[in-house]
Scaffold this active site. Structure first.
Site, PDB file in Angstrom:
ATOM      1  N   GLU A  15       0.853  -1.208   0.000  1.00 50.15           N
ATOM      2  CA  GLU A  15       0.000   0.000   0.000  1.00 50.15           C
ATOM      3  C   GLU A  15       0.886   1.255   0.000  1.00 50.15           C
ATOM      4  O   GLU A  15       0.617   2.221  -0.723  1.00 50.15           O
ATOM      5  CB  GLU A  15      -0.894  -0.002   1.251  1.00 50.15           C
ATOM      6  CG  GLU A  15      -1.730   1.243   1.429  1.00 50.15           C
ATOM      7  CD  GLU A  15      -2.946   1.316   0.520  1.00 50.15           C
ATOM      8  OE1 GLU A  15      -3.693   0.333   0.416  1.00 50.15           O
ATOM      9  OE2 GLU A  15      -3.154   2.391  -0.096  1.00 50.15           O
ATOM     10  N   HIS A  74       0.729  -9.681  -2.677  1.00 49.20           N
ATOM     11  CA  HIS A  74      -0.644  -9.205  -2.786  1.00 49.20           C
ATOM     12  C   HIS A  74      -1.012  -9.192  -4.256  1.00 49.20           C
ATOM     13  O   HIS A  74      -0.292  -8.602  -5.063  1.00 49.20           O
ATOM     14  CB  HIS A  74      -0.673  -7.782  -2.200  1.00 49.20           C
ATOM     15  CG  HIS A  74      -2.011  -7.146  -2.173  1.00 49.20           C
ATOM     16  ND1 HIS A  74      -2.471  -6.356  -3.195  1.00 49.20           N
ATOM     17  CD2 HIS A  74      -2.985  -7.167  -1.242  1.00 49.20           C
ATOM     18  CE1 HIS A  74      -3.690  -5.913  -2.878  1.00 49.20           C
ATOM     19  NE2 HIS A  74      -4.014  -6.396  -1.698  1.00 49.20           N
ATOM     20  N   HIS A 198      -8.388  -3.751   6.717  1.00 43.71           N
ATOM     21  CA  HIS A 198      -7.539  -2.795   5.997  1.00 43.71           C
ATOM     22  C   HIS A 198      -8.349  -1.510   5.875  1.00 43.71           C
ATOM     23  O   HIS A 198      -9.412  -1.510   5.253  1.00 43.71           O
ATOM     24  CB  HIS A 198      -7.232  -3.380   4.614  1.00 43.71           C
ATOM     25  CG  HIS A 198      -6.476  -2.470   3.692  1.00 43.71           C
ATOM     26  ND1 HIS A 198      -5.103  -2.553   3.516  1.00 43.71           N
ATOM     27  CD2 HIS A 198      -6.889  -1.472   2.869  1.00 43.71           C
ATOM     28  CE1 HIS A 198      -4.716  -1.641   2.626  1.00 43.71           C
ATOM     29  NE2 HIS A 198      -5.780  -0.975   2.218  1.00 43.71           N
ATOM     30  N   HIS A 295       0.260  22.258  33.194  1.00 45.05           N
ATOM     31  CA  HIS A 295       0.708  20.939  32.733  1.00 45.05           C
ATOM     32  C   HIS A 295       2.142  20.692  33.164  1.00 45.05           C
ATOM     33  O   HIS A 295       2.486  19.643  33.701  1.00 45.05           O
ATOM     34  CB  HIS A 295       0.625  20.843  31.203  1.00 45.05           C
ATOM     35  CG  HIS A 295      -0.770  20.756  30.676  1.00 45.05           C
ATOM     36  ND1 HIS A 295      -1.152  19.821  29.755  1.00 45.05           N
ATOM     37  CD2 HIS A 295      -1.880  21.494  30.940  1.00 45.05           C
ATOM     38  CE1 HIS A 295      -2.442  19.974  29.462  1.00 45.05           C
ATOM     39  NE2 HIS A 295      -2.896  20.991  30.171  1.00 45.05           N
TER      40      HIS A 295
HETATM   41  C1  HCA Z   1      -6.449  -0.781  -3.500  1.00 41.30           C
HETATM   42  C2  HCA Z   1      -6.644  -2.142  -2.912  1.00 41.30           C
HETATM   43  C3  HCA Z   1      -6.621  -2.197  -1.427  1.00 41.30           C
HETATM   44  C4  HCA Z   1      -6.609  -3.668  -1.080  1.00 41.30           C
HETATM   45  C5  HCA Z   1      -6.722  -3.969   0.375  1.00 41.30           C
HETATM   46  C6  HCA Z   1      -6.505  -5.411   0.741  1.00 41.30           C
HETATM   47  C7  HCA Z   1      -7.862  -1.493  -0.830  1.00 41.30           C
HETATM   48  O1  HCA Z   1      -7.422  -0.079  -3.660  1.00 41.30           O
HETATM   49  O2  HCA Z   1      -5.312  -0.436  -3.808  1.00 41.30           O
HETATM   50  O3  HCA Z   1      -6.172  -6.232  -0.098  1.00 41.30           O
HETATM   51  O4  HCA Z   1      -6.641  -5.712   1.944  1.00 41.30           O
HETATM   52  O5  HCA Z   1      -7.725  -0.503  -0.143  1.00 41.30           O
HETATM   53  O6  HCA Z   1      -8.965  -1.989  -1.094  1.00 41.30           O
HETATM   54  O7  HCA Z   1      -5.478  -1.551  -0.910  1.00 41.30           O
HETATM   55 CU    CU Z   2      -5.767   0.104   0.380  1.00 45.00          CU
END
Ligand code: HCA
Ligand code: CU
Length: 320
Positions: A15, A74, A198, A295
């Site tokens: 990511e 992935h 996620h 503080h």
């Molecule tokens: C993206 C895909 C992903 C995949 C997340 C995952 C999302 O849009 O690039 O496989 O858990 O956010 O859906 O990052």
């Molecule tokens: Cu994502």
């Protein structure tokens, strides 16, 4: 109550590679992977080996380093991608396909039945090629998919008995802690499987959503260093650590080498050409700075008056 036994799936090298400032060299990736493993994350997720020949080579290289973290790759839910991914030497493969009407209409053009058929082929293929590989199936844009569609998909895939973990993704950052809690609960009750969350941070809920997922029984949370990713990114590793430390400092201290967090942040910040934000969780320059007289006085008597995180645990100092 969390943190029960959970794992971090650290996606800075997947990511995070989608962050606008990221263009990691192979050496950068090895250095970051090593730093993540030294910090102690359980999993490191890498960009699809199908993205480019370099991604494929880097994936194989990092998988062969013998890091203490498991290495995942992935892929899109696609037979061509699956054939390449099983040959990388990764410990696991994360497979994802969109189920919201947006993605079905404007991205891959498939109906829910076609999604189920394709996922069945891809997941069964991977499992038969490499039964030992850890296999995760996730839907993209889960929180704008109908519950009916989601349950049909997960029920069908669960019956195959080839998947180790199911994921849900808040791809556009629309979810709230309550919606995450509810979906994770339903999915957990339906599949009795490990659940991964996620979450994107478009509305600032990524950490709270990840925590709600854990409260609902999720076992795996995706993070990136400094939260980097598409748009304004996903759950920042440091934010999740801060949240969990606030609840159970002892288990977080035992699980992760907290002293390495700042250097890990600095490394990634340098490689993507940004500063650590001043107000970042734990590692931002003002995270342990106290100003107001009231503080400061109380902090000098007892730091816990205004601090729930002990900077010393992170190798950092407070400023008054
Ligand atoms: C993206 C895909 C992903 C995949 C997340 C995952 C999302 O849009 O690039 O496989 O858990 O956010 O859906 O990052
Ligand atoms: Cu994502």
């Amino acid at each position: 109550m969390p943190p029960h036994d959970f794992s971090i799936i650290e996606s800075t090298l997947r990511e995070g590679e989608q962050f606008v400032g990221a263009d990691f060299t192979s050496e950068d990736k090895v250095e970051i992977a090593q730093a993540l493993a030294d910090f102690g994350v359980e999993y490191i997720e890498l960009t699809s080996p199908c993205a480019s020949p370099r991604s494929r080579a880097d994936c194989a290289r990092i998988a062969s380093l013998g890091l203490d973290s498991k290495v995942l790759t992935h892929i899109r839910c696609h037979m061509d991608d699956a054939r390449i991914a099983v040959d990388t030497g990764a410990d696991g493969i994360d497979v994802v396909i969109g189920t919201s009407s947006y993605l079905r209409e404007f991205s891959h053009g498939k109906s829910i039945d076609q999604v189920i058929d394709l996922a069945t082929d891809v997941l069964t293929f991977i499992h038969s090629e490499s039964p030992e590989i850890e296999l995760r199936f996730s839907t993209e844009d889960s929180f704008r998919s109908t519950q009916d569609d989601l349950l049909r998909v997960y029920t069908a895939i669960n019956k195959l008995e080839v998947v180790d973990r199911f994921g849900v993704a808040d791809t556009v950052g629309i979810a709230s802690p309550k919606s995450v809690y509810d979906l994770v609960r339903i999915l957990h009750e339906l599949t009795h499987a490990n659940i991964e969350f996620h979450g994107h941070n478009d509305t600032g809920c990524a950490i709270a959503n990840s925590y709600a997922a854990l409260e609902a029984g999720a076992t795996h949370i995706d993070t990136t260093v400094l939260g980097i990713g598409e748009r304004n990114g996903i759950t920042p590793l440091e934010g999740l650590i801060a949240r969990l430390y606030a609840i159970e400092p002892d288990s977080v201290r035992t699980k992760y080498r907290l002293h390495r967090l700042h250097d890990l942040n600095q490394l990634v910040a340098d490689r993507v050409g940004i500063e650590i934000p001043f107000n970042h969780y734990i590692t931002g320059v003002t995270a342990f700075t106290h100003k107001a007289g009231i503080h400061a006085k109380a902090i000098l008597n007892n730091p816990e008056t205004y601090e729930i995180l002990d900077p010393a645990d992170f190798g950092l100092t407070r400023y008054i």
